[in-house]
Design a protein around this motif. Sequence first.
Motif, PDB file in Angstrom:
ATOM      1  N   PRO A   3      28.979   3.255 152.386  1.00 36.90           N
ATOM      2  CA  PRO A   3      29.919   4.150 151.540  1.00 36.90           C
ATOM      3  C   PRO A   3      31.398   4.148 152.469  1.00 36.90           C
ATOM      4  O   PRO A   3      32.254   4.308 151.983  1.00 36.90           O
ATOM      5  CB  PRO A   3      29.428   5.647 151.798  1.00 36.90           C
ATOM      6  CG  PRO A   3      28.374   5.501 152.851  1.00 36.90           C
ATOM      7  CD  PRO A   3      28.010   4.221 153.026  1.00 36.90           C
TER       8      PRO A   3
ATOM      9  N   THR B   5      23.076  -3.324 152.497  1.00 39.24           N
ATOM     10  CA  THR B   5      24.295  -2.512 151.789  1.00 39.24           C
ATOM     11  C   THR B   5      25.599  -2.702 152.555  1.00 39.24           C
ATOM     12  O   THR B   5      25.582  -2.384 153.939  1.00 39.24           O
ATOM     13  CB  THR B   5      23.781  -1.170 151.374  1.00 39.24           C
ATOM     14  OG1 THR B   5      24.966  -0.820 150.528  1.00 39.24           O
ATOM     15  CG2 THR B   5      23.614  -0.361 152.606  1.00 39.24           C
ATOM     16  N   ALA B   6      26.698  -2.582 151.898  1.00 38.94           N
ATOM     17  CA  ALA B   6      27.911  -2.339 152.517  1.00 38.94           C
ATOM     18  C   ALA B   6      28.174  -0.920 152.694  1.00 38.94           C
ATOM     19  O   ALA B   6      28.883  -0.606 153.752  1.00 38.94           O
ATOM     20  CB  ALA B   6      29.053  -2.922 151.605  1.00 38.94           C
TER      21      ALA B   6
ATOM     22  N   ARG C 137      27.829   0.961 148.565  1.00 40.49           N
ATOM     23  CA  ARG C 137      26.623   1.999 148.750  1.00 40.49           C
ATOM     24  C   ARG C 137      25.556   1.820 147.606  1.00 40.49           C
ATOM     25  O   ARG C 137      26.072   1.812 146.242  1.00 40.49           O
ATOM     26  CB  ARG C 137      27.141   3.474 148.733  1.00 40.49           C
ATOM     27  CG  ARG C 137      26.030   4.367 148.876  1.00 40.49           C
ATOM     28  CD  ARG C 137      26.714   5.740 149.159  1.00 40.49           C
ATOM     29  NE  ARG C 137      27.399   6.296 148.072  1.00 40.49           N
ATOM     30  CZ  ARG C 137      26.684   7.022 147.107  1.00 40.49           C
ATOM     31  NH1 ARG C 137      25.314   7.069 146.880  1.00 40.49           N
ATOM     32  NH2 ARG C 137      27.369   7.518 146.028  1.00 40.49           N
ATOM     33  N   GLY C 138      24.582   1.868 147.811  1.00 41.03           N
ATOM     34  CA  GLY C 138      23.566   1.730 146.752  1.00 41.03           C
ATOM     35  C   GLY C 138      23.209   0.173 146.186  1.00 41.03           C
ATOM     36  O   GLY C 138      22.216   0.043 145.525  1.00 41.03           O
ATOM     37  N   LEU C 139      24.021  -0.696 146.739  1.00 43.37           N
ATOM     38  CA  LEU C 139      23.791  -2.198 146.268  1.00 43.37           C
ATOM     39  C   LEU C 139      23.275  -2.776 147.574  1.00 43.37           C
ATOM     40  O   LEU C 139      24.227  -3.156 148.611  1.00 43.37           O
ATOM     41  CB  LEU C 139      25.055  -2.780 145.810  1.00 43.37           C
ATOM     42  CG  LEU C 139      25.432  -2.344 144.591  1.00 43.37           C
ATOM     43  CD1 LEU C 139      26.817  -3.025 144.214  1.00 43.37           C
ATOM     44  CD2 LEU C 139      24.487  -2.208 143.248  1.00 43.37           C
ATOM     45  N   ASN C 140      21.958  -3.018 147.664  1.00 45.56           N
ATOM     46  CA  ASN C 140      21.369  -3.895 148.869  1.00 45.56           C
ATOM     47  C   ASN C 140      22.084  -5.388 148.914  1.00 45.56           C
ATOM     48  O   ASN C 140      21.974  -5.670 149.976  1.00 45.56           O
ATOM     49  CB  ASN C 140      20.009  -3.880 148.620  1.00 45.56           C
ATOM     50  CG  ASN C 140      19.356  -2.621 149.177  1.00 45.56           C
ATOM     51  OD1 ASN C 140      19.796  -1.954 150.027  1.00 45.56           O
ATOM     52  ND2 ASN C 140      18.105  -2.058 148.477  1.00 45.56           N
TER      53      ASN C 140
END
Lengths: 193, 240
Positions: free
Chosen positions: A18, A15-16, A130-133
């Motif tokens: 936050p 993930t990038a 955030r939340g996106l792998n």
Amino acid sequence: MKNSRNILDETPFQTAGPFLHIGCMPNKIKINNLYKNDLGEVPFKNKNEIEMITVEGSVFDGNGIALDDVMLETWQCDENGQFFEDNGFARFIPDKSTKKFKLLTVKPGQVENLDGKNQSPHICLSISSRGLNMTLNTRIYFEGDDLINDPILSMIKNDKVNIDSLVAKKIKKNVYVFDVFLQGDKETVFFDM
Amino acid sequence: MNVKSLVKRNYKKQPEIDFPDYKSSIFRAPKNKKISIPSNLEIFGPIFNKKTIGELDNDLTLNFSKNKNSPLGHKIIVHGTVSDQFSNPIKGALIEIWQANAAGKYLHQDDKNPAPIDPNFSGCGRSLTSSDGSYEFLTIQPGPYPYPNRGIEWRPMHIHFSIFGESFGQRLITQMYFEGDPLINICPMVNSIADEKAKKSLVGKLDTSRSNIQNILAYKFDIVLRGVKQTFFENRQEGL
């Protein structure tokens, strides 16, 4: 087991997170004395604004909340269907208060597919947060264009996919709305390409 | 005619998108399967000009320091190569990195971790790879930090990497971890990758030979982007 073609594995995504703005658009979060400009601030230099289009929208999560910590990146050809190395890339985030992103760019022309057929004008869009792998990839097509003969759209239309989610709605001259739905009934089509 | 295309992505070596142990993914990960399309147009991509990269952009120990004061923490070199899946080095690849400071704090208004900001450290750097695909950053060892997930959990020490190769379809965003960090194996973001070898490929290896020469601890992290292959395509009416 050894891979018969002996090719390396691609490095996996993570993930990038936050805080991706620090690395990718520091000026946007007031880290100002580091880079003169953030990359991708404008997709095309030296274009007349009158000839440009605006694509605006929000990215919604599964709760219907418009996100403000996502980064969007676009890649496209110019109005003549020409790709350039140093033009055509843009990077932007939704506004903190309105939660809307806005891309001011040229309407892309048609590009040829492998089989010589024209693809309808479109912009490649990637989304990281955030939340996106993994980074997500989709495309922005335009209401009012011939979408029936587009080779990609006609290839996928039988898969019961939400083709509407790939089409930016025209709300007035040169202004389009393109909302992204990460989940739910209106979930946007994401590509493996 | 010969056309270029990208090697299909092997999702067995990639993280699971929908991975509830990483709480933020629950309402963000798309539920539908990705639709597979040919990659022949995403073969193009932006190329970044050397002139846009400043001299200190890859030196995070100096690029934000006031009056040449060093940031706190110990200096590290992070270096490696960017290649494609056929082992071809990728020249001119743009690498952007971001990280927490030595205390585990990001220079970001949304970082709620009650740790101190370092006035001499932004945690931001970038570089273009050389003709042999190599890159190098001089930075500070980032600290681990707590974050809210299933209760409070700890991120292992890591540096975020964003990479552009030659094609938009090669785009990669990932994180590098540090060899020996016990937090790696219990991190849900790491564990969203099922394949052990793939997981390990994200761990920067301590490079002792380099560390001893320069008096700075060095870590080596090699990055592999999707392969670009040439295929013969017969341009007939019926197409594909």
